[in-house]
Design an enzyme around this catalytic site. Structure first.
Site, short mmCIF file in Angstrom:
data_model
loop_
_atom_site.label_atom_id
_atom_site.label_comp_id
_atom_site.label_asym_id
_atom_site.label_seq_id
_atom_site.Cartn_x
_atom_site.Cartn_y
_atom_site.Cartn_z
N THR A 12 1.17 6.60 5.25
CA THR A 12 2.54 6.65 4.79
C THR A 12 2.98 8.07 4.64
O THR A 12 2.29 8.88 4.03
CB THR A 12 2.77 5.97 3.44
OG1 THR A 12 2.42 4.61 3.54
CG2 THR A 12 4.23 6.05 3.03
N ALA A 168 4.04 13.26 11.97
CA ALA A 168 3.32 12.26 12.76
C ALA A 168 2.39 12.91 13.78
O ALA A 168 1.33 12.36 14.10
CB ALA A 168 4.29 11.32 13.45
N THR A 174 -0.05 8.80 9.88
CA THR A 174 1.40 8.72 9.99
C THR A 174 1.76 8.48 11.45
O THR A 174 1.19 9.12 12.33
CB THR A 174 2.05 10.04 9.51
OG1 THR A 174 1.68 10.26 8.15
CG2 THR A 174 3.57 9.99 9.61
#
EC number: 3.4.25.2
Length: 185
Positions: A12, A168, A174
């Site tokens: 997350t 990311a 992520t």
């Protein structure tokens, strides 16, 4: 040794950017268990409307714990309509005092388009200094990228999307599957 037998849920990145009269909250969709991606399309950013007052919340940590906190936040907002800071402080008090809540492992970013707050697992309520805040495994990467992008003329949503893409690329917990919510006052 126990950690090897029962690997924790990871993942997350939640990022909030305030600019130009609006706040954008973005969250990735990855949920991991140990070294395995369990789900890539989780929705960790939600729009709430307790008492007709719009609030956007993003959560990191245990999903069940986060939903428990979101439900309690909605109740606090219903008791104090339009008073996000007050509702968050009341939730934080409960979080610190209640035996059950003290063990919840989650963090929240909440905003009503004007006020932007982070609720920590320790029961703290924090207001970010630089109109940008982030939580979760990739939170520091997203925060650094967003703070750098705040020096540009980019709108809030573009800053959030670019910063989340950078996070990311760096954080293995992520992904680039984003949920983005915008809210203004």
């Amino acid at each position: 040794m126990a950690e090897d037998r029962f690997p924790g849920w990871h993942g997350t990145t939640i990022l909030a950017v305030r600019r130009g009269g609006e706040v954008v909250v973005a969250g990735d969709g990855q949920v991991s268990l140990g070294q395995t991606v369990i789900k890539g399309t989780a929705r960790k950013v939600r729009r709430l409307s307790p008492g007709g007052h719009e609030v956007v919340a993003g959560f990191a940590g245990s999903t069940a714990d986060a939903f428990t906190l979101l439900e309690r936040l909605e109740k606090k907002l219903e008791a104090a309509p339009g008073q996000l800071a007050r509702a968050c402080v009341e939730l934080a008090k409960d979080w610190r005092m209640d035996k059950y809540l003290r063990n919840l492992e989650a963090m929240l970013i909440v905003t009503d388009g004007e006020t932007l707050l982070v609720l920590t697992g320790a029961g703290d309520v924090l207001e970010p200094e630089h109109d940008v805040t982030a939580i979760g495994s990739g939170g520091n990467f997203a925060l650094a990228a967003a703070r750098g992008l705040m020096a540009t003329d980019l709108p809030a949503e573009e800053i959030a999307r670019k910063a989340m893409a950078i996070a990311a690329d760096i954080c293995v917990y992520t992904n680039g599957n984003l949920t983005v919510e915008r809210i203004s006052k």
